[in-house]
Motif scaffolding. Sequence first.
Motif, PDB file in Angstrom:
ATOM      1  N   ALA A 202     -13.125 -15.103 -11.240  1.00 13.87           N
ATOM      2  CA  ALA A 202     -13.561 -13.877 -10.762  1.00 13.87           C
ATOM      3  C   ALA A 202     -12.475 -13.148  -9.946  1.00 13.87           C
ATOM      4  O   ALA A 202     -12.168 -13.822  -9.125  1.00 13.87           O
ATOM      5  CB  ALA A 202     -14.867 -13.825  -9.991  1.00 13.87           C
TER       6      ALA A 202
ATOM      7  N   THR B 105      -7.844 -13.903  -7.439  1.00  8.05           N
ATOM      8  CA  THR B 105      -8.410 -14.603  -8.645  1.00  8.05           C
ATOM      9  C   THR B 105      -9.105 -16.181  -8.088  1.00  8.05           C
ATOM     10  O   THR B 105      -8.303 -16.785  -7.727  1.00  8.05           O
ATOM     11  CB  THR B 105      -7.923 -14.736  -9.966  1.00  8.05           C
ATOM     12  OG1 THR B 105      -7.466 -13.213 -10.297  1.00  8.05           O
ATOM     13  CG2 THR B 105      -8.528 -15.384 -11.048  1.00  8.05           C
TER      14      THR B 105
ATOM     15  N   ARG C 235     -20.087 -21.267 -13.683  1.00 10.06           N
ATOM     16  CA  ARG C 235     -21.130 -20.230 -14.748  1.00 10.06           C
ATOM     17  C   ARG C 235     -22.403 -20.694 -14.971  1.00 10.06           C
ATOM     18  O   ARG C 235     -22.374 -21.932 -15.231  1.00 10.06           O
ATOM     19  CB  ARG C 235     -20.360 -20.016 -16.038  1.00 10.06           C
ATOM     20  CG  ARG C 235     -21.234 -18.927 -16.955  1.00 10.06           C
ATOM     21  CD  ARG C 235     -20.597 -18.829 -18.066  1.00 10.06           C
ATOM     22  NE  ARG C 235     -19.340 -17.786 -18.086  1.00 10.06           N
ATOM     23  CZ  ARG C 235     -18.582 -17.379 -18.944  1.00 10.06           C
ATOM     24  NH1 ARG C 235     -18.779 -17.678 -20.202  1.00 10.06           N
ATOM     25  NH2 ARG C 235     -17.619 -16.446 -18.653  1.00 10.06           N
TER      26      ARG C 235
ATOM     27  N   VAL D 150     -13.290 -11.601 -15.956  1.00  9.84           N
ATOM     28  CA  VAL D 150     -12.917 -11.245 -14.548  1.00  9.84           C
ATOM     29  C   VAL D 150     -13.710 -10.232 -13.958  1.00  9.84           C
ATOM     30  O   VAL D 150     -13.723  -9.165 -14.566  1.00  9.84           O
ATOM     31  CB  VAL D 150     -11.356 -10.962 -14.273  1.00  9.84           C
ATOM     32  CG1 VAL D 150     -10.665 -10.582 -13.267  1.00  9.84           C
ATOM     33  CG2 VAL D 150     -10.506 -12.152 -15.204  1.00  9.84           C
ATOM     34  N   TYR D 151     -14.345 -10.324 -13.048  1.00 12.36           N
ATOM     35  CA  TYR D 151     -15.217  -9.281 -12.391  1.00 12.36           C
ATOM     36  C   TYR D 151     -14.394  -8.637 -11.317  1.00 12.36           C
ATOM     37  O   TYR D 151     -13.930  -9.142 -10.329  1.00 12.36           O
ATOM     38  CB  TYR D 151     -16.608  -9.907 -11.676  1.00 12.36           C
ATOM     39  CG  TYR D 151     -17.279 -10.396 -12.830  1.00 12.36           C
ATOM     40  CD1 TYR D 151     -18.153  -9.580 -13.516  1.00 12.36           C
ATOM     41  CD2 TYR D 151     -17.426 -11.786 -12.936  1.00 12.36           C
ATOM     42  CE1 TYR D 151     -19.005 -10.103 -14.412  1.00 12.36           C
ATOM     43  CE2 TYR D 151     -18.418 -12.380 -13.984  1.00 12.36           C
ATOM     44  CZ  TYR D 151     -19.102 -11.476 -14.744  1.00 12.36           C
ATOM     45  OH  TYR D 151     -19.928 -12.269 -15.693  1.00 12.36           O
TER      46      TYR D 151
ATOM     47  N   PRO E 275     -21.468 -11.707  -9.569  1.00 14.48           N
ATOM     48  CA  PRO E 275     -21.277 -12.972  -9.826  1.00 14.48           C
ATOM     49  C   PRO E 275     -22.330 -14.112  -9.072  1.00 14.48           C
ATOM     50  O   PRO E 275     -23.245 -13.535  -8.515  1.00 14.48           O
ATOM     51  CB  PRO E 275     -20.091 -13.372  -9.343  1.00 14.48           C
ATOM     52  CG  PRO E 275     -19.703 -12.324  -8.202  1.00 14.48           C
ATOM     53  CD  PRO E 275     -20.514 -11.129  -8.853  1.00 14.48           C
TER      54      PRO E 275
END
Length: 428
Positions: free
Chosen positions: A346, A358, A363, A395-396, A409
Motif C-alpha cells: 500500500a 510503500t 491481505r 497499491v492504494y 486498507p
Amino acid sequence: MRRALAPPIATPWTLPVIDTGIWATRPTPARRWTCERWLARGTVGALFGPDGVGKSLLGQQFTTCVQTGSPFLGLPVAHSDAMYITFEDDALSLEERQGAINRALGLPANVTPTLSSLVGSEHYELFDMIDGQQVPSPLYRGIAARAVSIRAGLIVLDNISHMFGGNEVVKRDVVHFLRCCDQLALETDAAVLLLGHPAKAEGSEYSGNRGWSSHVRQRWFMDFADADSGDPDARVLVRPKANLSKRGETITFRWRDWAFVADAEIPIDQRASIAANAAASGANAAFLACLRKRLQGGDGRHVGPSPGPNYAPAQFEAMPQAKGYKRDQLKAAMERLFELDAIETATFKVPGKSREITVIRERAEPPELPPRTGPEHCPRTAPNSSPELPRAHTVYKYKGSGAPEAPAPHFSPDDLDWSDSSDADDDR
C-alpha cells in the motif's frame, strides 16, 4: 383361614473374593494388548483431541489396523475383529475415509472392519436412567451382542458427547457412565476406546469432571504438532495416562492423502521434501506473525518490500516472532506470501513531505480483481490464468487528508509511526 405368604427373602449380596491360592501354581498370565502398551483388552481407554485434528479418522484407521493386523502408526496390534461406531459421520463419509485408509495401508478395497453409522438414530445413549440408575440401553445391548458374535477385540465409540446422557461435570454421573463402559469391555472381552473433545480452556486435555481421566485405564491425547513448525499436516499422539504401562510415550505422524502415516513410515527420499515444505510454511507463519505485531499489536512502525532502512526481512530478523528465521529465509517467505496473495503493498503520502512510501500489509481476504482503469498496481505480479485481468498487488493511493482513492486498507496512515521517515527511507 389361609395364612398370608411371607415375602421372599432377597439374596444378600456377597463380596467377590479372588482365589489367590492358584497364583503360586501357575505363571502369571500375560496381559493381552489390543495395541501394545497403549490399549489393553477388557479395559476402557479414551482419546481426546481438539476439533478438526482428525480423531474420527484416527479411530477408524486404528479399527482397520486391528481388523487386518496392520501396524498402527508403527505400533504392533493384536489381530482380531474390530468395530467402529460413529454418531457423527454418515455411511458415505465412512466409505470415503475407508478408501483412503486402505490405500495408505496397502489393503484391498473390500477389506473393512465392522462399521456402523448412527447418525439420526433414536438410539444414541449407551445407558438409560431408570429410578436414578443407569441401566444398559438397547444400543448397549446391540453393540455387546454384535461384539460377542464376531469376537471383537476392539470397539471404538465416536463420541462421548452423544452416548453420555448425564452431566459431564458431575462426578457421580461420569463414574457411573464409565463403570458401565467397563461392563461393556468385560462382557465382550474387548478393548473399548471412547473418543471425546477437551474443554475450551487452553491446555485442557479432556472436558468435565476429572473422572474422565482418573477412571479410564488409558488416556490418549491427539493434537496438532508445534504451531511454530508451520506444518498443518503434522500431528502428535501422546499417552498422558497409562495405568498398565509407562506413561508419556509420544508418536509423531502426519495427515497424508486423507489418511495418517507415521513419520518413520515415510520413505527416506520423501522426507527431505516434506521437511523443506514444513520449513517454508514455518517461515511464512513467522513473517506474518512479525507483520501483525508491527501493524496490529505493536508499535505501528511500517516495513517495506525493498532493501532500505525499513526492509521487512531485515526488520523482522531480530524479532522474537521470527522464531530464529534468518533474513534470507524471511525474504523467501515474503516472496511466497506475495505470490499467494497473503500480503500486499500500500502506498501512502508521508505527512509533511512531498514523497510517498510503500509499505507491506496483510491481505484480510482476496479482493475482487479491479479493471485496468482502476487503481494503480505495483509492478510485482503473480501468475495468472486470465490475461485480461492480471493478478497484482494493489497499491492504494492516499491523499494528505487520508481520504482513500481506493477501498480502505486494514490500517490507515495514522496507525503508522512516521517519526523515523527520511528521504533515504524510500522503500518503493
